[in-house]
Design a protein around this motif. Structure first.
Motif, short mmCIF file in Angstrom:
data_model
loop_
_atom_site.label_atom_id
_atom_site.label_comp_id
_atom_site.label_asym_id
_atom_site.label_seq_id
_atom_site.Cartn_x
_atom_site.Cartn_y
_atom_site.Cartn_z
N SER A 38 0.81 -1.22 0.00
CA SER A 38 0.00 0.00 0.00
C SER A 38 0.84 1.27 0.00
CB SER A 38 -0.94 0.01 1.21
OG SER A 38 -0.20 -0.07 2.42
N SER A 39 2.15 1.15 0.15
CA SER A 39 3.02 2.33 0.13
C SER A 39 4.47 1.88 -0.02
CB SER A 39 2.86 3.15 1.42
OG SER A 39 3.33 2.41 2.55
N GLY A 40 5.37 2.84 -0.16
CA GLY A 40 6.80 2.60 -0.08
C GLY A 40 7.34 1.59 -1.07
N ILE A 41 8.21 0.72 -0.57
CA ILE A 41 8.89 -0.27 -1.41
C ILE A 41 7.88 -1.19 -2.09
CG2 ILE A 41 10.43 -2.27 -1.37
CD1 ILE A 41 11.99 -0.85 0.88
N GLY A 42 6.86 -1.60 -1.36
CA GLY A 42 5.87 -2.50 -1.92
C GLY A 42 5.13 -1.89 -3.10
N GLU A 43 4.70 -0.66 -2.94
CA GLU A 43 3.99 0.03 -4.03
C GLU A 43 4.90 0.21 -5.24
OE1 GLU A 43 1.83 4.31 -5.08
OE2 GLU A 43 2.39 3.85 -2.99
N ALA A 44 6.12 0.68 -5.02
CA ALA A 44 7.06 0.89 -6.12
C ALA A 44 7.38 -0.43 -6.83
CB ALA A 44 8.34 1.54 -5.60
N THR A 45 7.50 -1.50 -6.06
CA THR A 45 7.80 -2.82 -6.63
C THR A 45 6.64 -3.30 -7.49
OG1 THR A 45 9.26 -3.40 -4.80
CG2 THR A 45 8.33 -5.21 -6.07
N ALA A 46 5.42 -3.09 -7.02
CA ALA A 46 4.25 -3.49 -7.80
C ALA A 46 4.24 -2.80 -9.16
CB ALA A 46 2.97 -3.18 -7.03
N ARG A 47 4.54 -1.52 -9.17
CA ARG A 47 4.57 -0.77 -10.43
C ARG A 47 5.68 -1.30 -11.35
NH1 ARG A 47 1.34 3.67 -10.05
NH2 ARG A 47 0.82 4.42 -7.94
N THR A 48 6.84 -1.60 -10.77
CA THR A 48 7.97 -2.07 -11.56
C THR A 48 7.68 -3.43 -12.17
OG1 THR A 48 9.56 -0.82 -10.23
CG2 THR A 48 10.41 -2.73 -11.43
N LEU A 49 7.13 -4.35 -11.39
CA LEU A 49 6.85 -5.69 -11.90
C LEU A 49 5.72 -5.66 -12.93
CD1 LEU A 49 7.19 -7.84 -8.66
CD2 LEU A 49 8.85 -7.56 -10.51
N ALA A 50 4.75 -4.79 -12.73
CA ALA A 50 3.67 -4.66 -13.72
C ALA A 50 4.24 -4.18 -15.05
CB ALA A 50 2.60 -3.70 -13.21
N VAL A 57 16.15 3.79 3.82
CA VAL A 57 15.25 4.08 2.70
C VAL A 57 14.16 5.01 3.23
CG1 VAL A 57 13.77 3.15 0.89
CG2 VAL A 57 15.65 1.76 1.81
N GLU A 58 13.99 6.16 2.61
CA GLU A 58 13.00 7.11 3.10
C GLU A 58 11.61 6.73 2.60
OE1 GLU A 58 12.37 11.88 3.85
OE2 GLU A 58 13.83 11.24 2.36
N ALA A 84 12.19 4.37 -2.34
CA ALA A 84 11.54 3.09 -2.61
C ALA A 84 11.86 2.56 -4.01
CB ALA A 84 10.03 3.24 -2.44
N GLN A 85 11.93 3.46 -4.98
CA GLN A 85 12.17 3.02 -6.35
C GLN A 85 13.55 2.40 -6.51
OE1 GLN A 85 9.70 3.03 -8.76
NE2 GLN A 85 11.20 1.68 -9.77
N ASP A 86 14.52 2.82 -5.70
CA ASP A 86 15.86 2.21 -5.76
C ASP A 86 15.77 0.71 -5.48
OD1 ASP A 86 17.18 4.66 -6.25
OD2 ASP A 86 17.22 5.11 -4.10
N ILE A 87 14.98 0.35 -4.48
CA ILE A 87 14.84 -1.07 -4.12
C ILE A 87 13.99 -1.78 -5.15
CG2 ILE A 87 14.21 -2.68 -2.29
CD1 ILE A 87 16.47 -0.64 -1.62
N ALA A 88 12.95 -1.12 -5.64
CA ALA A 88 12.09 -1.72 -6.66
C ALA A 88 12.88 -2.04 -7.92
CB ALA A 88 10.92 -0.80 -6.98
N ASP A 89 13.79 -1.16 -8.29
CA ASP A 89 14.62 -1.40 -9.49
C ASP A 89 15.46 -2.66 -9.31
OD1 ASP A 89 13.64 0.85 -10.74
OD2 ASP A 89 15.34 2.12 -10.20
#
Length: 251
Positions: free
Chosen positions: A16-28, A181-182, A209-214
């Motif tokens: 719902s936020s942070g790393i999880g949200e950014a990761t969802a967008r990246t994997l999609a 990670v902020e 968050a996007q750094d980890i998602a990448d």
């Protein structure tokens, strides 16, 4: 839940936020149908609509919630164990058992519940991937952080043990241990105290968050014979869990 039978499904907890949200967008963006899980369903539904995924309410501390979430999934190719968090910065002498219990339930038992439930589907996919987001706190101890560091050490050992137990199965396992990670992490840790949370990142350039998602996206895009066992990532301004180079703005 309507998902194309040709879709590869990625599950992201704490989305719902942070790393999880950014990761969802990246994997999609990489072509996965992403199933996002968290307690804040309103946020999840907005995210799922944006990325063409599926939102399902999930509380990893509740076995019934985990069962309801995992049972409806037709298949799982990727599991991102991102749900977790910290509470407080008490010394051992002043430890608050309720905070410890929350950290262990969320980080350790939460990871156990969702992973255990999805192992059969990950194996059945023929090319499964489990990514567990731990922390540099899973690698070292620091003053006033014993509740979180013990929980993260336990979560990491759970994941590393599973690496051996699934050896020979078509499932890869990657542990990602981020430093600062902020995100909303510190806000949760300090019960919504924004001023105290902001001081954690004062004078440094933290990861976002996007750094980890990448990094997760890179891991998910590796060929099936490549297993990135452990990735430790910190901002340049951080040498260890408690050691930072902080600058003071003189302008």
């Amino acid at each position: 839940m309507t998902i194309s039978p040709d879709s590869r499904i990625a599950v992201v907890t704490g989305a719902s936020s942070g790393i999880g949200e950014a990761t969802a967008r990246t994997l999609a963006a990489q072509g996965f149908h992403v199933v996002v899980g968290a307690r804040r369903l309103d946020r999840l539904e907005r995210l799922a609509e944006e990325i063409g995924g599926t939102a399902l309410e999930l509380d990893v501390t509740d076995e019934d919630s985990v069962d309801a979430f995992t049972t409806v999934l037709p298949r799982v190719d990727v599991l991102i164990n991102n749900a977790g968090g910290a509470k407080g910065l008490a010394t051992v002498a002043e430890a608050v058992e309720e905070d410890w219990r929350w950290m262990w339930e969320t980080n350790v038992l939460g990871t156990l519940r969702i992973t255990k439930a999805l192992i059969p589907k990950l194996i059945a996919s023929g090319d499964g991937l489990i990514v567990t987001i731990t922390s540099v706190a899973a690698l070292e101890a620091y003053d006033n952080g014993s509740g979180y560091t013990t929980a993260k050490h336990a979560q990491a050992v759970l994941h590393r043990t599973l690496r051996g137990e699934l050896l020979g199965q078509p499932v890869r396992l990657t542990e990602i241990a981020p430093g600062a990670v902020e995100t909303e992490f510190s806000l949760v840790r300090f019960d919504g105290d924004r001023e105290r949370a902001d001081k954690v990142y004062e004078g440094i350039t933290p990861l976002v968050a996007q750094d980890i998602a990448d990094i997760i996206g890179f891991v998910a895009s590796r060929p099936s014979h490549v297993n990135l066992d452990q990735i430790v990532v910190k901002p340049r301004d951080q040498a260890s869990a408690g050691r930072f180079h902080r600058t003071t703005d003189q302008s």
